[in-house]
Design a protein around this motif. Structure first.
Motif, PDB file in Angstrom:
ATOM      1  N   SER A  87       0.827  -1.198   0.000  1.00  0.00           N
ATOM      2  CA  SER A  87       0.000   0.000   0.000  1.00  0.00           C
ATOM      3  C   SER A  87       0.871   1.261   0.000  1.00  0.00           C
ATOM      4  CB  SER A  87      -0.954  -0.011   1.189  1.00  0.00           C
ATOM      5  OG  SER A  87      -0.494  -0.823   2.211  1.00  0.00           O
ATOM      6  N   GLN A  91       0.644   4.733  -2.465  1.00  0.00           N
ATOM      7  CA  GLN A  91       0.718   6.108  -1.993  1.00  0.00           C
ATOM      8  C   GLN A  91       1.828   6.874  -2.711  1.00  0.00           C
ATOM      9  OE1 GLN A  91      -1.680   6.082   0.387  1.00  0.00           O
ATOM     10  NE2 GLN A  91      -1.767   8.294   0.054  1.00  0.00           N
TER      11      GLN A  91
ATOM     12  N   PHE B 289      -1.925   2.389   6.512  1.00  0.00           N
ATOM     13  CA  PHE B 289      -2.620   3.460   5.812  1.00  0.00           C
ATOM     14  C   PHE B 289      -4.048   3.471   6.301  1.00  0.00           C
ATOM     15  CE2 PHE B 289       1.096   2.463   3.528  1.00  0.00           C
ATOM     16  CZ  PHE B 289       1.581   3.704   3.188  1.00  0.00           C
ATOM     17  N   ASP B 331      -6.177   0.074   8.648  1.00  0.00           N
ATOM     18  CA  ASP B 331      -5.650  -0.171   7.317  1.00  0.00           C
ATOM     19  C   ASP B 331      -6.488  -1.290   6.704  1.00  0.00           C
ATOM     20  OD1 ASP B 331      -4.191  -1.102   5.108  1.00  0.00           O
ATOM     21  OD2 ASP B 331      -2.336  -0.301   5.961  1.00  0.00           O
ATOM     22  N   THR B 333      -6.585  -2.759   3.879  1.00  0.00           N
ATOM     23  CA  THR B 333      -5.884  -3.820   3.154  1.00  0.00           C
ATOM     24  C   THR B 333      -5.430  -4.907   4.120  1.00  0.00           C
ATOM     25  OG1 THR B 333      -4.998  -2.003   1.872  1.00  0.00           O
ATOM     26  CG2 THR B 333      -4.111  -4.173   1.411  1.00  0.00           C
ATOM     27  N   LYS B 334      -4.938  -4.472   5.273  1.00  0.00           N
ATOM     28  CA  LYS B 334      -4.414  -5.440   6.235  1.00  0.00           C
ATOM     29  C   LYS B 334      -5.540  -6.196   6.931  1.00  0.00           C
ATOM     30  CE  LYS B 334       0.067  -3.407   6.704  1.00  0.00           C
ATOM     31  NZ  LYS B 334      -0.145  -2.326   5.722  1.00  0.00           N
TER      32      LYS B 334
END
Lengths: 130, 600
Positions: A87, A91, B289, B331, B333-334
């Motif tokens: 990820s 970014q 993120f 986050d 995605t995680k």
């Protein structure tokens, strides 16, 4: 017929992806490094650029920054392609000015969706997405 | 002599003087005995002679030993000795030989034990003795003495002098020995210190080497996985192309074989990704993120992805997602990766059973949590297997690996991700009955205190977050955070809002400068490495602007260039990852009100 500039240094990936895009009815221009990619973006004005990030000469992030800094090429959408499927890389690519991001190995249907979305985007003056 | 000796410390001069006093006082008694031979000797004189020669030395010893302060008692004894000697000098009519012998020996002893000052007191003692005895018996002076007394005096003086000499020799050699012992001990200690220092050095070197090796390993794994992915890209891509071709030309036999190549490639890719993730986590490069997302829709997405996998082994998939589960700020995605891993594990180890995923919001004293439970009715695990479950590179045992595949990294990664996100993961299992994995993530979107690697907590365990809602102080001192990483900005905003600041964030140097002019913050935190105008340029611009130069700037960077920062006018310099306490400390001066004369 939309023209796509594929900037990719790896021969197998370049060949494979360009042939698959050709089959899907796109016109494909090829560049092997960031420098060549920049030159072709200026001379050929493609409708969209698929940009590998780890490139020789000028890397993908820098090439994108330069494209987005020039009025002539600013409006061309750039999709970053990178093998770093993190990820953080997404970014990093977006902050370099890329309009979208996809990971390699490419999943063609997903990539095509992204390409179409950007090609259909209204072209008038739009700054780089932060 | 030692009979009934008290167990406490007796000063050595008590015994030393005892040994000298016995012959010394005996000589005094003998002088008197011979001095008065042929003269009238009354019972008082006999008593005085016996007391002096035979009783006093032992009495003095007992007094000395029993006293609370044995050294002081012994010095008192010596003054009594001096007094006795003075008495006998006067009593023996100042007969020269015995007087000189007694006075000289007494002075010698006083000097040896107590030094000059004490010897002076001894002189006073002798004089006092002379005066007292003289007053009682009269001051007669007969300097001459008979032959026996004279020789006895000379002999006594020689004997006592020799005794003092021997004692002195013994003392000197003891001191010398003590010194040399001390020197050799010192040498030993120094030698030991050298050995310890060497050991410390080699331990430090070993640690550095180990850290370097670990960094090299992580870097190697990261590079390697990148290198592995490029050819894999071609393998997967070409097999997909051929698959399309084969399908178009109706060659179904090829299609299934090509599908196998492609799925093997994808499997390999998954493994490589896990290795890369783990190496990033271990190298401390994994970042979070954060985004706020709807839990139910992410669960739906996951279910759609894993449904075919669960059903492959003839399993039933049950999903229950509570309606009030709401949003999470993590986050995504995680979160997705963790849940996919757990569900695909569950279905891998279960045949013709049930795999279920329950999602609910739970509250306890530590706050509100979103809890994901993945249950299966599969092969389960023994307690030993459970113990090693979350360690990297370990699967239940070798046969598991052969039968079910996998790197053994998945669960290690899951745990690391969960802990990074401020939560945790647990497993319960019984062999033959199935397993339950429980993931808890902090569900408090507003008061989120999770971490990205750019700001870390001091504690290790997930910090219990009490749900005490801290009201956002709107009127606090204004603070401007300039950082190109939106996650870092967001985190700083949350942390500093808690510290009482009204936080404004800027995603670039340009925006930062504009906001600094517009908002006039009380304090600015400034990231160094940014695209476009970097932190150094922003700092220089701020400091050269008369209106902005008074605003204190705290530089925050991954590289330690504190001196450069301070030289350019920064108020403070913090190195990423920023310790929360350090940050709070750095912000302290600006908390109370408008710092640096800035207008709020």
């Amino acid at each position: 017929m939309s023209r796509i500039l594929l900037v990719e240094d790896n021969e197998a990936n370049r060949d494979m992806l360009s042939r698959r895009l050709l089959r899907k009815g796109y016109e494909v221009l090829l560049a092997m490094d960031g420098g060549e990619g920049l030159a072709m973006a200026q001379s050929q004005s493609p409708d969209l650029i698929l940009m590998d990030m780890s490139l020789p000469v000028v890397d993908g992030w820098e090439a994108t920054r330069r494209l987005k800094a020039q009025a002539q090429t600013r409006e061309i959408p750039v999709i970053a392609l990178t093998a770093h499927a993190m990820s953080g890389d997404r970014q990093k690519a977006l902050s370099a000015g890329c309009d979208d991001f996809d990971t390699k190995p490419v999943e063609l249907p997903r990539l095509l969706t992204k390409i179409e979305a950007l090609l259909q985007r209204p072209r008038p003056a739009q700054g780089p997405v932060p | 002599m030692k009979k009934g000796a008290p167990a406490r410390q007796v000063h050595p001069i008590v015994l030393l003087d005892y040994r000298v006093r016995i012959p010394g006082m005996l000589f005094v008694a003998l002088f008197a005995l011979f001095h008065f031979s042929g003269r009238p000797r009354g019972p008082l004189l006999i008593a005085a002679i016996v007391l002096t020669g035979l009783v006093w030395p032992h009495a003095a010893y007992l007094l000395g030993r029993r006293a609370r302060d044995t050294k002081q008692a012994e010095l008192r004894n010596l003054l009594v000795d001096s007094f006795i000697v003075g008495c006998w000098i006067a009593a023996m009519s100042f007969s020269l030989w015995p007087a000189v012998a007694m006075a000289a020996t007494m002075m010698n002893g006083n000097l040896a034990v107590g030094g000059l000052r004490f010897a002076a007191k001894g002189v006073v003692g002798i004089v006092a003795g002379v005066m007292v005895a003289g007053a009682l018996l009269g001051f007669h002076t007969v300097f001459a003495s008979d032959m026996v007394t004279t020789f006895l005096s000379i002999g006594g003086m020689l004997f006592m002098t020799c005794m003092f000499g021997i004692h002195s020799y013994i003392q000197t050699s003891r001191v010398y020995k003590a010194k040399s012992d001390l020197a050799s001990q010192n040498e030993q200690i120094q030698e030991q210190n050298r050995v310890i220092e060497q050991a410390r050095q080699s331990a430090l070197e070993a640690r550095d080497a180990a850290e370097a090796a670990n960094r090299a390993k992580s870097a190697f794994l990261a590079n390697m996985s990148h290198e592995l992915r490029t050819p894999l890209n071609a393998i997967i891509g070409y097999s997909e192309m051929l698959e399309e071709d084969a399908a178009a030309s109706g060659n179904t036999e090829f299609v299934s074989d090509l599908q196998k190549i492609r799925s093997a490639g994808k499997h390999l890719l998954g493994l490589i990704n896990e290795v890369l993730d783990l190496s990033k986590v271990e190298a401390g490069k994994m970042k979070l993120f954060l985004e706020t997302f709807d839990v139910a829709s992410v669960v739906e997405e996951i279910v759609a992805t894993v449904q075919p996998l669960v059903e492959k082994n003839g399993n039933r998939f049950e999903v229950r997602c509570a309606s009030d589960v709401g949003q999470l700020r993590e986050d995504v995605t995680k979160v997705r990766q963790v849940l996919l891993n757990l569900v695909s594990n569950a279905s891998k180890f279960t045949e013709k059973g049930t795999v279920s995923l329950d999602v609910a919001r739970e509250n306890d004293v530590t706050g509100t949590w979103v809890v994901f439970r993945v249950r299966d009715t599969g092969i389960g695990m023994t307690p030993e297997q459970l113990g090693k479950l979350f360690q990297a590179f370990t699967q239940a045992d070798g046969s598991t690996q052969r039968k079910y595949g996998g790197t053994g990294l998945g669960l290690a990664l899951c745990r690391k991700f969960c802990v990074m996100m401020g939560g945790d993961i647990n497993a319960e299992s019984e062999p033959g009955k199935g397993s339950t994995f429980t993931v808890r993530l902090p569900g408090d979107v507003e008061n989120f205190e999770g971490e990205a690697t750019s700001i870390h907590r001091t504690g290790k365990a997930p910090m219990p977050r009490l749900s005490a809602a801290v009201p956002r102080p709107v009127s606090g001192p204004r603070m401007l955070v300039i950082d190109d990483d939106p996650a870092a900005c967001e985190l700083m905003r949350r942390v500093c809002a808690r510290e009482g600041f009204d936080v404004v964030t800027a995603g670039s140097g340009e925006e930062g400068l504009r906001l600094a002019r517009e908002k006039r913050p009380s304090v600015i935190t400034l990231d160094v490495v940014m695209p476009g105008i970097d932190g150094w340029t922003v700092l220089k611009t701020l400091k050269s602007d008369a209106e902005l130069s008074a605003i204190p700037v705290i530089m925050i960077s991954i590289s330690d260039e504190k001196n450069r920062g301070l030289a350019l006018g920064a108020a403070n310099y913090l190195v990423k990852p920023v310790d929360r306490d350090l940050l709070a400390g750095a912000l302290d001066p600006y908390r109370a009100g408008a710092g640096g004369g800035a207008v709020v």
